[in-house]
Design a protein around this motif. Structure first.
Motif, PDB file in Angstrom:
ATOM      1  N   SER A  88      10.988   0.548 -29.452  1.00 18.80           N
ATOM      2  CA  SER A  88      10.163   1.370 -28.567  1.00 18.80           C
ATOM      3  C   SER A  88       9.624   0.594 -27.376  1.00 18.80           C
ATOM      4  O   SER A  88       8.483   0.775 -26.972  1.00 18.80           O
ATOM      5  CB  SER A  88       9.008   2.005 -29.352  1.00 18.80           C
ATOM      6  N   GLY A  89      10.452  -0.251 -26.802  1.00 22.15           N
ATOM      7  CA  GLY A  89      10.003  -1.075 -25.695  1.00 22.15           C
ATOM      8  C   GLY A  89      10.701  -0.750 -24.391  1.00 22.15           C
ATOM      9  O   GLY A  89      11.459   0.214 -24.285  1.00 22.15           O
ATOM     10  N   TYR A  90      10.437  -1.582 -23.409  1.00 25.24           N
ATOM     11  CA  TYR A  90      11.053  -1.438 -22.100  1.00 25.24           C
ATOM     12  C   TYR A  90      11.151  -2.807 -21.468  1.00 25.24           C
ATOM     13  O   TYR A  90      10.594  -3.776 -21.970  1.00 25.24           O
ATOM     14  CB  TYR A  90      10.280  -0.460 -21.210  1.00 25.24           C
ATOM     15  N   PHE A  91      11.864  -2.892 -20.359  1.00 26.33           N
ATOM     16  CA  PHE A  91      12.056  -4.154 -19.659  1.00 26.33           C
ATOM     17  C   PHE A  91      11.162  -4.165 -18.430  1.00 26.33           C
ATOM     18  O   PHE A  91      11.372  -3.384 -17.501  1.00 26.33           O
ATOM     19  CB  PHE A  91      13.525  -4.302 -19.246  1.00 26.33           C
ATOM     20  N   ALA A  92      10.185  -5.073 -18.414  1.00 25.83           N
ATOM     21  CA  ALA A  92       9.320  -5.199 -17.241  1.00 25.83           C
ATOM     22  C   ALA A  92      10.155  -5.637 -16.046  1.00 25.83           C
ATOM     23  O   ALA A  92      11.045  -6.466 -16.181  1.00 25.83           O
ATOM     24  CB  ALA A  92       8.220  -6.220 -17.515  1.00 25.83           C
ATOM     25  N   TYR A  93       9.928  -5.077 -14.904  1.00 28.59           N
ATOM     26  CA  TYR A  93      10.663  -5.378 -13.676  1.00 28.59           C
ATOM     27  C   TYR A  93      12.146  -5.043 -13.802  1.00 28.59           C
ATOM     28  O   TYR A  93      13.004  -5.706 -13.231  1.00 28.59           O
ATOM     29  CB  TYR A  93      10.466  -6.839 -13.259  1.00 28.59           C
TER      30      TYR A  93
END
Length: 149
Positions: free
Chosen positions: A20-25
């Motif tokens: 349940s994450g994402y990639f910053a930038y």
């Protein structure tokens, strides 16, 4: 943030699990990894273009600079974490981190040369899916033989 740190490493680790994450930038690194050569207009270009031809090296150089880490001497694909197996799982109905951000993280990591096992769990919110996601994590660990070292 942990995906950015993984890209900064100069050695592989046993495995990476993200839920349940994402990639910053994500947008910025996607631009860096794009196949288009911007030539002199590329703000991330280096005077030594040879080491940035491999995507995993491009990602490493970009992330290390973004996180204010020292540049590596003689960067190469062998001195990245790109051999690290990655599992990313995400709920299709996640109300906190939209699934499109998780999918984009998977795309970025694949673009950087990482082997990513991406799973989306329909009707699942911002939590891990029991037993499906846990079973998929265990299966991924068993399939690729992750070992604790």
């Amino acid at each position: 943030m942990s995906l950015a740190v993984l890209l900064c490493l100069y050695y592989p680790i046993g495995g990476f699990i993200g839920m349940s994450g994402y990639f910053a930038y994500e947008f910025s690194i996607s631009m860096v990894l794009a196949d288009d050569d911007l030539g002199d207009d590329d703000p991330f270009s280096s005077s030594d273009k040879a080491h940035t031809e491999e995507k995993c090296v491009k990602a490493q150089v970009f992330e290390r600079e973004l996180l204010c880490l020292d540049a590596m001497d003689a960067p190469s694909a062998e001195r990245t974490a790109c051999r690290t197996p990655v599992f990313l799982g995400h709920g299709g109905a996640d109300e906190k981190v939209p699934v499109r951000l998780g999918a984009a993280a998977s795309t970025v990591m694949r673009s950087a040369g990482y082997n990513v096992n991406w799973k989306c769990y329909l009707k699942q919110g911002h939590w891990y899916k029991i037993p499906d996601e846990i079973d998929d994590i265990i299966e991924s660990i068993a399939r690729i033989g992750w070992k604790y070292s």
